[in-house]
Design an enzyme around this catalytic site. Structure first.
Site, short mmCIF file in Angstrom:
data_model
loop_
_atom_site.label_atom_id
_atom_site.label_comp_id
_atom_site.label_asym_id
_atom_site.label_seq_id
_atom_site.Cartn_x
_atom_site.Cartn_y
_atom_site.Cartn_z
N ARG A 89 15.14 23.65 44.83
CA ARG A 89 14.59 22.96 43.66
C ARG A 89 15.49 21.87 43.10
O ARG A 89 15.10 21.18 42.16
CB ARG A 89 14.27 23.98 42.56
CG ARG A 89 13.11 24.90 42.92
CD ARG A 89 12.66 25.70 41.74
NE ARG A 89 11.46 26.46 42.04
CZ ARG A 89 10.81 27.20 41.15
NH1 ARG A 89 11.26 27.25 39.90
NH2 ARG A 89 9.73 27.87 41.49
N ARG A 156 1.19 34.66 32.18
CA ARG A 156 2.60 34.84 32.49
C ARG A 156 3.42 34.37 31.30
O ARG A 156 3.01 33.49 30.55
CB ARG A 156 2.98 34.03 33.73
CG ARG A 156 2.26 34.46 34.98
CD ARG A 156 2.72 33.63 36.16
NE ARG A 156 1.93 33.91 37.35
CZ ARG A 156 2.11 33.31 38.53
NH1 ARG A 156 3.06 32.38 38.64
NH2 ARG A 156 1.36 33.60 39.56
N ARG A 167 9.39 22.61 32.21
CA ARG A 167 9.42 22.74 33.66
C ARG A 167 9.01 21.45 34.37
O ARG A 167 9.59 21.09 35.40
CB ARG A 167 8.52 23.90 34.11
CG ARG A 167 9.06 25.27 33.76
CD ARG A 167 8.46 26.35 34.62
NE ARG A 167 7.01 26.39 34.56
CZ ARG A 167 6.32 26.99 33.60
NH1 ARG A 167 6.94 27.61 32.61
NH2 ARG A 167 5.00 26.99 33.63
#
Length: 217
Positions: A89, A156, A167
């Site tokens: 990532r 979630r 994010r």
């Protein structure tokens, strides 16, 4: 042996496409997200660290992620190859990975941020058995209840507007440079992640010169 990395922003369908790719090619789907969710579910020490990061909308520490990936690949249960989902990532993780493994291709699922928000905020997870739902495409027969076990469907912890905004910013800041690094050293296949999942899979296999699926999606 075939070894692939699949990359894309959250909600782009990485897990779905990785499973479809692996299903009839005898590849092992290795999902870092699934590994972390298992640790969270069973309240391990790793799970506690992951939960803190998820709640804050942050990425999990590099050293922990690298260790988890190294340990998983060290199992060597991927005789015919693997599809690695959710790693690397950022540039450090990419360099860690590329020093140890060669891959045949990096599959990049491209999805606009507006579509990411629509998809992610519609996701639900069964609190009982962990089955995934998306209220856009996969609604349960009974509102708010899992078709498989009857458990409650919940969002979630990290599927909130605030956490998603963090994010997305992190993804573009950290992950976009990884794609550039891979483009310099590996084959990168970029695929539009907006069509139906079967169409996306056909496009991926066309680009990789792989046989099409033997079973309907």
């Amino acid at each position: 042996m075939r070894k692939y990395v699949i990359m894309g922003v959250q909600g782009s369908g990485k897990g779905t496409q990785a499973k479809l790719l692996a299903s009839d090619l005898d590849l092992v789907h290795i999902s870092v997200g699934d590994i972390y969710r298992w640790h969270v579910q069973y309240h391990t020490k790793i799970g506690a660290q992951v939960r803190r990061a998820m709640t804050a909308g942050e990425l999990v520490d590099d050293a922990l992620t690298e260790s988890v990936v190294h340990d998983r690949l060290a199992l060597h249960d991927w005789s015919y190859g693997f599809v690695l989902d959710g790693f690397p990532r950022n540039r450090r993780q990419a360099e860690f990975f590329m020093e140890r493994y060669d891959v045949d291709a990096v599959i990049h699922l491209d999805l606009p941020d507006s579509e990411v928000r629509r998809r992610v905020l519609a996701r639900r997870l069964c609190a009982g058995c962990g089955l995934d739902y998306n209220l856009i495409e996969h609604r349960p027969a009974k509102e708010g209840r899992c078709d498989a076990c009857g458990g409650e469907l919940v969002s979630r912890e990290d599927d909130t507007e605030e956490a998603l905004a963090v994010r997305l910013a992190d993804y573009h800041r950290l992950t976009d440079p990884v794609l550039e690094l891979f483009r310099a050293k590996e084959q990168v296949v970029t695929v539009d992640a907006r069509p139906a999942k079967a169409a996306i899979q056909r496009t991926i296999r066309d680009h990789l010169n792989l046989p099409q699926r033997r079973r309907a999606t």
